[in-house]
Design an enzyme around this catalytic site. Structure first.
Site, PDB file in Angstrom:
ATOM      1  N   LYS A 147     -23.516   0.753 -17.258  1.00 26.21           N
ATOM      2  CA  LYS A 147     -23.659  -0.729 -17.698  1.00 26.21           C
ATOM      3  C   LYS A 147     -25.062  -1.300 -17.445  1.00 26.21           C
ATOM      4  CE  LYS A 147     -21.078  -3.563 -15.508  1.00 26.21           C
ATOM      5  NZ  LYS A 147     -19.838  -4.215 -14.430  1.00 26.21           N
ATOM      6  N   SER A 185     -16.180  -6.249 -16.637  1.00 26.71           N
ATOM      7  CA  SER A 185     -17.482  -6.577 -17.346  1.00 26.71           C
ATOM      8  C   SER A 185     -17.897  -5.195 -17.687  1.00 26.71           C
ATOM      9  CB  SER A 185     -18.407  -7.233 -16.499  1.00 26.71           C
ATOM     10  OG  SER A 185     -18.557  -6.247 -15.287  1.00 26.71           O
ATOM     11  N   SER A 205     -13.808  -5.382 -12.716  1.00 27.91           N
ATOM     12  CA  SER A 205     -14.657  -5.108 -13.813  1.00 27.91           C
ATOM     13  C   SER A 205     -14.794  -3.730 -14.115  1.00 27.91           C
ATOM     14  CB  SER A 205     -16.203  -5.418 -13.245  1.00 27.91           C
ATOM     15  OG  SER A 205     -16.332  -6.896 -13.396  1.00 27.91           O
TER      16      SER A 205
END
Length: 547
Positions: free
Chosen positions: A153, A228, A252
């Site tokens: 990420k 996320s 997340s």
């Protein structure tokens, strides 16, 4: 002198039976009102989802099927590393397959924000040459994922790659170093291939920002991929990345894993370093952890051992546990008024899990605690102890962002932030704070009760979300639903997201939770459920020998 006896007026004794009856009546009325509220909210969510799905139907795209030459991408990272080690697979061929698959799916998913394809290919060729020339066993032991590519990420710093955290103030910023988790993966022989999309500063249930736009779910591109670590989950489920490096502060890792039909592991807090992730120093205590999403639970322990570094031994991830020796408990739903009620499909998924476990162990027992009626409040209070300043980070530490001002600017199309980021600002700056003493007491009570209940051999089965992945933007009507994941961050408990098949083409699943440091229990149960319930179901057709 004669005194007369004066009669004292009689005082009525309190009618305790009447008071008790009144309390029971009031309790019944409150429970009825709560039931009506949740029923209305359940059907309102259904109506909203139906309306938004009609809109997004026009934009839905089918993911391309996995080509036979890319069939290796269905395998676990552990098996791919083994094939490279045994010279059954070249690292260059694996990297090439990942690049080709990314180029096929990313125009549909919008997951990748930056890539280093040529550099990765060069590094893969060098590894292949070293293996061909002969490497000692010690080298493979020190580099268990030698030659296997990974994606991360974008909030994890990867040297030379974009490191925007999804905010316009950093849209051209490139990392000048590796985050600690990235460094450790490189040391283990893995090759960074690309970085993927995140919401602003990792703080929303959908992966969308003003720099790269929104990431789409591979099972239904009109629906959210979660956040996320949404870019990672989308790419991994689309069979384009063997290793997906994530992090988790409020679900997340587990949320995108759930929405994309994957396994997602958030280890016990305090065992992984956040240094270089989301601009953190890595020195302060946090409820966040580095984690991974994966198609195969067998990848989770070896990958986590790498990013846990010197603390890996404390988690005892290699411990094998017989399912019959584990005690199971479950929570079917919570009564947090901020959270939507759990839908029937997910209740059926939980029943499927509890029924399967009942055949191998003692039947799971129902558990409840008042703390689960305040999941969001307890998570919000836990976040007040984090050192990061969301309002400053949104400006790349050049001043502060103010929710009220940004909301006004948003109404006239002048804000640099998404509505989600503005709502987060308002929650911190305008909305009432959670009473600290109350939250501490309730958190401690829930934590202590669960530790006593679960002990060394207990696992709690918990709902993952109120519903499967919802259409884009509908989570604005359920902004607190993530707290079903976030509550376990607040408690600093380990948790594993487990897929449990599909319903109407959308992934279902449950969470597994254990006491701190008992992570191995979860991984053993996840492996058992994969064997007996089927595990990951790809969002596209795959070659028959890998179906």
């Amino acid at each position: 002198m004669v005194t007369k006896n004066v009669k004292k007026p009689k005082t009525e004794k309190p009618d305790r039976r009447k008071d008790k009856s009144n309390k029971i009546c009031k309790g019944m009325i409150v429970n009825i009102l709560i039931s009506i509220y949740f029923t209305l909210r359940y059907y309102l969510d259904m109506l909203i989802d139906y309306a938004f799905s009609l809109y997004w139907d026009e934009y839905r795209q089918q993911l391309p099927n996995l080509e036979k030459k890319h069939a290796m991408l269905m395998e676990s990272a552990v098996k791919l590393a083994e094939k490279i080690r045994k010279k059954e697979l070249k690292s260059e061929d694996l990297v090439t397959a990942c690049i080709e698959r990314i180029k096929q799916v990313n125009p549909i998913l919008n997951a990748v924000t930056d890539q280093r394809f040529e550099e990765a290919l060069k590094e893969a060729r060098e590894i292949d040459k070293k293996i061909e020339d002969g490497l000692p066993d010690e080298e493979f032991k020190n580099k268990p994922f030698l030659g296997v590519p990974f994606t991360a990420k974008e909030s994890h710093a990867v040297n030379g790659m974009l490191h925007t955290l999804g905010i316009r103030a950093r849209r051209d910023v490139r990392a000048e170093y590796d985050a600690e988790c990235v460094r450790l993966l490189r040391e283990a022989g893995a090759l960074p291939l690309a970085v993927t999309n995140v919401p602003e500063i990792n703080k929303w249930q959908e992966t969308r920002n003003m720099v790269f736009g929104q990431t789409n779910n591979p099972y239904d591109t009109g629906r959210t991929v979660g956040g996320s670590s949404g870019g990672e989950a989308a790419l991994h489920a689309a069979l384009a990345s063997p290793i997906s490096l994530c992090s988790d502060i409020g679900g997340s890792t587990r949320m995108p894993a759930f929405y994309c039909g994957l396994y997602g592991y958030n280890p016990t807090a305090g065992h992984t370093s956040l240094k270089g992730s989301a601009l953190r120093s890595g020195e302060d205590p946090t409820i966040a952890s580095i984690g991974f999403v994966s198609k195969h639970p067998e990848d989770l322990a070896p990958l986590t051992k790498i990013v846990a570094g010197e603390k890996a031994g404390l988690l005892d991830l290699d411990r094998k546990v017989d399912i019959k020796d584990i005690k199971f408990y479950y929570v079917e739903d919570v009564k947090d008024l901020r959270i939507s009620p759990v839908c029937s499909e997910l209740k059926k998924a939980m029943h499927k899990v509890t029924s399967k476990l009942s055949k191998a162990s003692e039947a799971p027992k129902r558990y409840s605690h008042a703390g689960f009626n305040h999941c969001f409040a307890l998570w919000k209070h836990a976040m007040t102890r984090e050192t990061e300043d969301f309002a400053k980070l949104l400006t790349d530490n050049h001043g502060r962002a103010y929710g009220v001002i940004e909301l006004g600017k948003k109404l006239i199309g002048q804000s640099d932030f998404t509505l989600a980021a503005i709502l987060k600002l308002l929650d911190e700056q305008v909305f009432p704070a959670v009473p600290p003493a109350w939250a501490d007491q309730l958190t401690d009570s829930l934590r202590d009760d669960l530790i006593t209940l679960l002990g060394d051999t207990g696992v709690l089965i918990f709902p993952s979300a109120p519903s499967p992945c919802r259409p884009h933007y509908t989570l604005y009507t359920g902004p607190f639903n993530f707290a079903l994941w976030g509550i376990f961050n607040a408690l600093k408990f380990p948790a594993v997201q487990v897929p449990v098949g599909l319903s109407a083409g959308l992934p279902l699943g449950v969470q597994l939770v254990a006491a701190p440091g008992r992570d191995a229990l979860l991984l053993n149960v996840a492996a058992y459920l994969e064997e007996h319930l089927g595990g990951f179901t790809p969002p596209c057709a795959v070659p028959l020998n890998n179906a």
